[in-house]
Design a protein around this motif. Sequence first.
Motif, PDB file in Angstrom:
ATOM      1  N   ASN A   1      24.983  38.436  26.462  1.00  0.00           N
ATOM      2  CA  ASN A   1      24.725  39.758  25.903  1.00  0.00           C
ATOM      3  C   ASN A   1      25.545  40.839  26.602  1.00  0.00           C
ATOM      4  OD1 ASN A   1      22.789  38.891  24.024  1.00  0.00           O
ATOM      5  ND2 ASN A   1      21.145  39.042  25.535  1.00  0.00           N
TER       6      ASN A   1
ATOM      7  N   PHE B   1      17.935  44.105  28.031  1.00  0.00           N
ATOM      8  CA  PHE B   1      18.929  44.232  26.977  1.00  0.00           C
ATOM      9  C   PHE B   1      18.182  44.558  25.692  1.00  0.00           C
ATOM     10  CE2 PHE B   1      21.836  42.676  23.700  1.00  0.00           C
ATOM     11  CZ  PHE B   1      22.996  43.324  24.085  1.00  0.00           C
TER      12      PHE B   1
ATOM     13  N   ASP C   1      18.628  46.580  21.775  1.00  0.00           N
ATOM     14  CA  ASP C   1      19.449  47.240  20.745  1.00  0.00           C
ATOM     15  C   ASP C   1      20.932  47.267  21.114  1.00  0.00           C
ATOM     16  OD1 ASP C   1      17.154  47.775  19.204  1.00  0.00           O
ATOM     17  OD2 ASP C   1      16.787  49.650  20.297  1.00  0.00           O
ATOM     18  N   GLY C   2      21.439  46.180  21.668  1.00  0.00           N
ATOM     19  CA  GLY C   2      22.858  46.087  22.008  1.00  0.00           C
ATOM     20  C   GLY C   2      23.254  46.832  23.263  1.00  0.00           C
ATOM     21  N   LYS C   3      22.270  47.298  24.048  1.00  0.00           N
ATOM     22  CA  LYS C   3      22.542  48.073  25.261  1.00  0.00           C
ATOM     23  C   LYS C   3      21.870  47.418  26.463  1.00  0.00           C
ATOM     24  CE  LYS C   3      22.473  52.300  22.548  1.00  0.00           C
ATOM     25  NZ  LYS C   3      21.827  53.582  22.334  1.00  0.00           N
TER      26      LYS C   3
ATOM     27  N   THR D   1      22.050  53.394  31.205  1.00  0.00           N
ATOM     28  CA  THR D   1      22.244  52.640  29.975  1.00  0.00           C
ATOM     29  C   THR D   1      23.733  52.402  29.758  1.00  0.00           C
ATOM     30  OG1 THR D   1      20.282  53.693  29.023  1.00  0.00           O
ATOM     31  CG2 THR D   1      21.800  52.616  27.488  1.00  0.00           C
TER      32      THR D   1
ATOM     33  N   SER E   1      26.525  50.693  27.194  1.00  0.00           N
ATOM     34  CA  SER E   1      26.629  50.249  25.808  1.00  0.00           C
ATOM     35  C   SER E   1      28.091  50.177  25.372  1.00  0.00           C
ATOM     36  CB  SER E   1      25.852  51.185  24.886  1.00  0.00           C
ATOM     37  OG  SER E   1      26.273  52.511  25.048  1.00  0.00           O
TER      38      SER E   1
ATOM     39  N   THR F   1      31.309  50.676  23.096  1.00  0.00           N
ATOM     40  CA  THR F   1      31.720  51.701  22.132  1.00  0.00           C
ATOM     41  C   THR F   1      32.897  51.224  21.296  1.00  0.00           C
ATOM     42  OG1 THR F   1      33.088  52.740  23.842  1.00  0.00           O
ATOM     43  CG2 THR F   1      30.860  53.622  23.519  1.00  0.00           C
TER      44      THR F   1
ATOM     45  N   TRP G   1      33.465  50.998  26.795  1.00  0.00           N
ATOM     46  CA  TRP G   1      32.013  51.086  26.897  1.00  0.00           C
ATOM     47  C   TRP G   1      31.636  52.389  27.586  1.00  0.00           C
ATOM     48  CZ3 TRP G   1      29.927  50.804  31.912  1.00  0.00           C
ATOM     49  CH2 TRP G   1      30.721  50.203  32.892  1.00  0.00           C
TER      50      TRP G   1
ATOM     51  N   GLU H   1      28.465  54.546  29.866  1.00  0.00           N
ATOM     52  CA  GLU H   1      27.254  54.471  30.687  1.00  0.00           C
ATOM     53  C   GLU H   1      26.722  55.879  30.895  1.00  0.00           C
ATOM     54  OE1 GLU H   1      25.545  52.473  34.797  1.00  0.00           O
ATOM     55  OE2 GLU H   1      27.709  52.767  34.611  1.00  0.00           O
TER      56      GLU H   1
END
Length: 168
Positions: free
Chosen positions: A35, A119, A121-123, A135, A137, A139, A144, A146
């Motif tokens: 993930n 982990f 919702d993809g974050k 957080t 995630s 992009t 990505w 933070e």
Amino acid sequence: MIQFFLIILFLSMAFIQAVAQPPAVDEEGRKAMQNLSFLAGDWEGEGWVMAGPGQKESMSLTENIRYAADSTSIFIESESNKASRPSIAVMIHYDSQAGEYVFNMSMSNGLSGRKKGEFTDGKFIWYQAENVRFTMSPTGPDSWHEIGEVQQDGQWFPVYEVNMRRAG
């Protein structure tokens, strides 16, 4: 006396067998760590951190992020251009028994800690304290983001933000 030697022999054989067999890979942990694949690579970016009330201090970062231990862990080395920001080393792994991510960090200023992560919702979210979260995630395929936030009176306020892009 013979019983004593038989017990010693049995225990010795059990120990040798346990040591001789390679440990199994934690497949659940390895799958959970996939993930976080958006983090793997060499990164550079810009961001800011709150240096005081209403005072944002700009910074540049480089991060080297690699899978390790048969892809069951991720190591992060983070450096900033700001002398006031410590260098950071992090190891993240998934604890299959607890069902959560574990975020271990060590900073050049002597601070360290073991934090929990999740982990969702993809974050990837890790908690420095109950009211402080970071957080991470994706992009895009080569970037990505933070954000660090502090919760006060039920609201989350940003105190840190970086945007990372693949180096090179």
